[in-house]
Design a protein around this motif. Structure first.
Motif, PDB file in Angstrom:
ATOM      1  N   THR A  19       0.818  -1.216   0.000  1.00 19.02           N
ATOM      2  CA  THR A  19       0.000   0.000   0.000  1.00 19.02           C
ATOM      3  C   THR A  19       0.852   1.267   0.000  1.00 19.02           C
ATOM      4  O   THR A  19       0.356   2.342  -0.343  1.00 19.02           O
ATOM      5  CB  THR A  19      -0.946   0.013   1.215  1.00 19.02           C
ATOM      6  OG1 THR A  19      -0.190  -0.185   2.423  1.00 19.02           O
ATOM      7  CG2 THR A  19      -1.990  -1.084   1.100  1.00 19.02           C
ATOM      8  N   GLN A  20       2.124   1.158   0.384  1.00 23.22           N
ATOM      9  CA  GLN A  20       2.995   2.332   0.354  1.00 23.22           C
ATOM     10  C   GLN A  20       3.507   2.639  -1.050  1.00 23.22           C
ATOM     11  O   GLN A  20       4.051   3.716  -1.290  1.00 23.22           O
ATOM     12  CB  GLN A  20       4.180   2.122   1.296  1.00 23.22           C
ATOM     13  CG  GLN A  20       3.806   2.123   2.768  1.00 23.22           C
ATOM     14  CD  GLN A  20       4.996   1.870   3.673  1.00 23.22           C
ATOM     15  OE1 GLN A  20       5.993   1.288   3.258  1.00 23.22           O
ATOM     16  NE2 GLN A  20       4.899   2.324   4.910  1.00 23.22           N
TER      17      GLN A  20
ATOM     18  N   THR B 166     -13.446   2.698   4.503  1.00 25.64           N
ATOM     19  CA  THR B 166     -13.037   3.110   5.853  1.00 25.64           C
ATOM     20  C   THR B 166     -12.041   2.114   6.439  1.00 25.64           C
ATOM     21  O   THR B 166     -11.089   2.501   7.127  1.00 25.64           O
ATOM     22  CB  THR B 166     -14.249   3.253   6.789  1.00 25.64           C
ATOM     23  OG1 THR B 166     -14.859   1.973   7.010  1.00 25.64           O
ATOM     24  CG2 THR B 166     -15.286   4.199   6.221  1.00 25.64           C
TER      25      THR B 166
ATOM     26  N   ALA C  27      -8.657   2.698   4.856  1.00 31.81           N
ATOM     27  CA  ALA C  27      -8.037   3.897   5.424  1.00 31.81           C
ATOM     28  C   ALA C  27      -7.464   3.607   6.803  1.00 31.81           C
ATOM     29  O   ALA C  27      -6.371   4.067   7.149  1.00 31.81           O
ATOM     30  CB  ALA C  27      -9.060   5.030   5.493  1.00 31.81           C
ATOM     31  N   ALA C  28      -8.200   2.823   7.593  1.00 31.91           N
ATOM     32  CA  ALA C  28      -7.707   2.447   8.919  1.00 31.91           C
ATOM     33  C   ALA C  28      -6.490   1.526   8.817  1.00 31.91           C
ATOM     34  O   ALA C  28      -5.562   1.612   9.621  1.00 31.91           O
ATOM     35  CB  ALA C  28      -8.819   1.772   9.720  1.00 31.91           C
TER      36      ALA C  28
ATOM     37  N   LYS D 195      -4.152   1.553   6.550  1.00 35.59           N
ATOM     38  CA  LYS D 195      -2.953   2.346   6.243  1.00 35.59           C
ATOM     39  C   LYS D 195      -2.388   3.017   7.493  1.00 35.59           C
ATOM     40  O   LYS D 195      -1.207   3.358   7.538  1.00 35.59           O
ATOM     41  CB  LYS D 195      -3.273   3.395   5.178  1.00 35.59           C
ATOM     42  CG  LYS D 195      -3.407   2.821   3.775  1.00 35.59           C
ATOM     43  CD  LYS D 195      -3.401   3.902   2.719  1.00 35.59           C
ATOM     44  CE  LYS D 195      -3.327   3.325   1.324  1.00 35.59           C
ATOM     45  NZ  LYS D 195      -3.206   4.341   0.268  1.00 35.59           N
ATOM     46  N   LYS D 196      -3.236   3.195   8.509  1.00 36.90           N
ATOM     47  CA  LYS D 196      -2.792   3.804   9.764  1.00 36.90           C
ATOM     48  C   LYS D 196      -2.534   2.747  10.844  1.00 36.90           C
ATOM     49  O   LYS D 196      -2.404   3.075  12.022  1.00 36.90           O
ATOM     50  CB  LYS D 196      -3.843   4.809  10.264  1.00 36.90           C
ATOM     51  CG  LYS D 196      -4.110   5.963   9.313  1.00 36.90           C
ATOM     52  CD  LYS D 196      -2.913   6.878   9.174  1.00 36.90           C
ATOM     53  CE  LYS D 196      -3.245   8.092   8.317  1.00 36.90           C
ATOM     54  NZ  LYS D 196      -2.078   8.997   8.173  1.00 36.90           N
ATOM     55  N   ASP D 197      -2.495   1.472  10.419  1.00 36.35           N
ATOM     56  CA  ASP D 197      -2.237   0.358  11.343  1.00 36.35           C
ATOM     57  C   ASP D 197      -3.263   0.277  12.467  1.00 36.35           C
ATOM     58  O   ASP D 197      -2.932  -0.049  13.620  1.00 36.35           O
ATOM     59  CB  ASP D 197      -0.828   0.469  11.946  1.00 36.35           C
ATOM     60  CG  ASP D 197       0.257   0.296  10.897  1.00 36.35           C
ATOM     61  OD1 ASP D 197       0.119  -0.592  10.034  1.00 36.35           O
ATOM     62  OD2 ASP D 197       1.247   1.061  10.940  1.00 36.35           O
ATOM     63  N   GLN D 198      -4.518   0.552  12.127  1.00 33.43           N
ATOM     64  CA  GLN D 198      -5.577   0.539  13.132  1.00 33.43           C
ATOM     65  C   GLN D 198      -6.532  -0.655  12.995  1.00 33.43           C
ATOM     66  O   GLN D 198      -7.545  -0.707  13.685  1.00 33.43           O
ATOM     67  CB  GLN D 198      -6.386   1.846  13.051  1.00 33.43           C
ATOM     68  CG  GLN D 198      -5.589   3.089  13.383  1.00 33.43           C
ATOM     69  CD  GLN D 198      -5.014   3.043  14.781  1.00 33.43           C
ATOM     70  OE1 GLN D 198      -5.744   2.847  15.755  1.00 33.43           O
ATOM     71  NE2 GLN D 198      -3.700   3.200  14.898  1.00 33.43           N
TER      72      GLN D 198
ATOM     73  N   GLN E  79     -13.872   8.176  13.539  1.00 35.65           N
ATOM     74  CA  GLN E  79     -12.487   8.497  13.895  1.00 35.65           C
ATOM     75  C   GLN E  79     -11.754   9.219  12.763  1.00 35.65           C
ATOM     76  O   GLN E  79     -10.570   9.547  12.895  1.00 35.65           O
ATOM     77  CB  GLN E  79     -11.742   7.217  14.256  1.00 35.65           C
ATOM     78  CG  GLN E  79     -12.243   6.537  15.518  1.00 35.65           C
ATOM     79  CD  GLN E  79     -11.641   5.150  15.701  1.00 35.65           C
ATOM     80  OE1 GLN E  79     -10.425   4.965  15.557  1.00 35.65           O
ATOM     81  NE2 GLN E  79     -12.472   4.161  15.990  1.00 35.65           N
TER      82      GLN E  79
ATOM     83  N   PHE F 281     -11.369   8.021   9.545  1.00 34.60           N
ATOM     84  CA  PHE F 281     -10.776   7.142   8.529  1.00 34.60           C
ATOM     85  C   PHE F 281     -11.691   7.102   7.305  1.00 34.60           C
ATOM     86  O   PHE F 281     -12.456   6.160   7.091  1.00 34.60           O
ATOM     87  CB  PHE F 281     -10.555   5.741   9.096  1.00 34.60           C
ATOM     88  CG  PHE F 281      -9.550   5.697  10.210  1.00 34.60           C
ATOM     89  CD1 PHE F 281      -8.265   6.183  10.015  1.00 34.60           C
ATOM     90  CD2 PHE F 281      -9.885   5.199  11.454  1.00 34.60           C
ATOM     91  CE1 PHE F 281      -7.325   6.156  11.039  1.00 34.60           C
ATOM     92  CE2 PHE F 281      -8.958   5.163  12.478  1.00 34.60           C
ATOM     93  CZ  PHE F 281      -7.684   5.646  12.279  1.00 34.60           C
TER      94      PHE F 281
ATOM     95  N   THR G 299     -11.770   7.923   3.047  1.00 34.91           N
ATOM     96  CA  THR G 299     -10.895   8.068   1.877  1.00 34.91           C
ATOM     97  C   THR G 299     -11.207   9.345   1.105  1.00 34.91           C
ATOM     98  O   THR G 299     -12.335   9.867   1.151  1.00 34.91           O
ATOM     99  CB  THR G 299     -11.056   6.872   0.927  1.00 34.91           C
ATOM    100  OG1 THR G 299     -12.351   6.916   0.332  1.00 34.91           O
ATOM    101  CG2 THR G 299     -10.885   5.546   1.658  1.00 34.91           C
TER     102      THR G 299
END
Length: 348
Positions: A10-11, A185, A188-189, A191-194, A268, A270, A272
């Motif tokens: 994803t990076q 959602t 998106a979460a 990508k933030k390691d959530q 929260q 998250f 896109t």
């Protein structure tokens, strides 16, 4: 010597999954000045209603269904990325009421960045889904690209009498959604390691579940229209049904099925960028009613490998729901209806 850090898929991409789609309004501008091509009488479905696949009749009982779909990674696991992309591509065949026949792979990879074993796992994931659908990957094309891209050309067959367009809804039809929404959602979460392991499993279960009920639903006279919900969000793809059918939809927001953490992730933040682009493209045709920004974000959330959206006669609802439930779609739900009126959507 320091240990090399594995590359996250994803990076390597500026967007992921069906969130990579060009926004509806921009796509309309791009296509506005493109001259019309050849439209033979055998072409039953082309570009006229933004349907899920092209359909070309070859005899009285058979028509070819052809589609393609590809995108950049929505997850970091290469095998899961391949599975999701393949499931998403084949979904368009089911959305037309067809049966898949075979696929061709579309592969673009940064070969100097990703190990060949990683690229191989992506292709293995796609192959596993095609095997589950009972079809071969019979060829394809590969390129060296800056961002990782994977998808399929999918070819299927449908009886022209059973073909289900997105433009066939009738006044009084009920709207049924086969899968919960909220994939955007979740991505998106992620990508933030959530995402917990449980959250990730729920996302993978939804995005790799083949929309096989579409083939059976095509045989029901009471099913008048079908499409699948992908990058334009629930509202965007429902709006295509409304415009193609010349009708207005009502959606009961409380009845729309969500992935377990979708609302919490949206709360929260998250969300896109594709969600905002979707709303900017078609929000003028949607009456939010008493609903606010959170509802708007969820209903425009770009779905990757989303569920079938079905418009059917009220007396067919039980049979449609049964078809989904028998094939493991436990969150299938009636979410609204369509009526005569200016094409658009009212949220209630």
């Amino acid at each position: 010597m320091s240990e090399q850090v594995p590359v996250r898929l994803t990076q390597l991409s500026h967007g992921g999954g069906c969130g990579c789609k060009i926004a509806p309004a921009v796509l309309q501008q791009i296509l506005a000045n493109v001259p019309a091509g050849i439209v033979p009488p055998q072409l039953l479905v082309g570009t006229e209603t933004s349907d899920d696949a092209a359909v070309y009749q070859i005899n009285r009982e058979q028509a070819i269904v052809a589609t393609t779909d590809f995108f950049m990674p929505i997850v970091d696991d290469p095998y899961d990325f391949g599975r999701i992309a393949a499931t998403n591509a084949i979904s368009d065949i089911y959305a037309m009421g067809g049966t898949p026949l075979f696929a061709l792979a579309l592969v673009g990879m940064p070969v100097n960045v990703l190990p060949v074993t990683t690229i191989g796992r992506i292709l293995e994931g796609g192959e596993s889904v095609c095997r589950a659908a009972g079809i071969p990957i019979a060829g394809g094309h590969t390129i060296d690209s800056v961002e990782p891209i994977y998808g399929l050309v999918a070819i299927g067959l449908v009886n022209p009498n059973n073909l289900k367009r997105n433009s066939g809804a009738r006044p009084g039809d009920k709207l049924i959604l086969g899968k919960p929404i909220g994939v955007g959602t979740y991505s998106a979460a992620l990508k933030k390691d959530q995402l917990s392991d449980t959250d990730y499993a729920a996302m993978i279960d939804a995005t790799t579940r083949l929309n096989t009920p579409g083939t059976l639903l095509a045989c029901l006279d009471g099913v008048h229209a079908m499409t699948d919900v992908t990058g334009f969000g629930l509202l965007g793809h429902l709006l295509e049904v409304c415009r193609g059918s010349g009708l207005r939809a009502r959606v009961n927001v409380a009845d729309v099925p969500l992935l377990p953490k979708a609302q919490a992730f949206a709360e929260q933040g998250f969300i896109t960028g594709a969600s905002g682009r979707n709303w900017a493209s078609y929000g003028s045709a949607v009456n939010l009613g008493a609903h606010g920004d959170l509802t708007r974000a969820l209903l425009t959330d770009p779905q990757t490998s989303g569920g079938l959206l079905v418009a059917c006669a009220p007396d067919t609802v039980t049979e449609v729901l049964s078809s989904f439930l028998q094939q493991g779609f436990g969150q299938v739900a009636v979410i609204g209806d369509v009526q005569a009126g200016t094409p658009g959507i009212d949220l209630i």
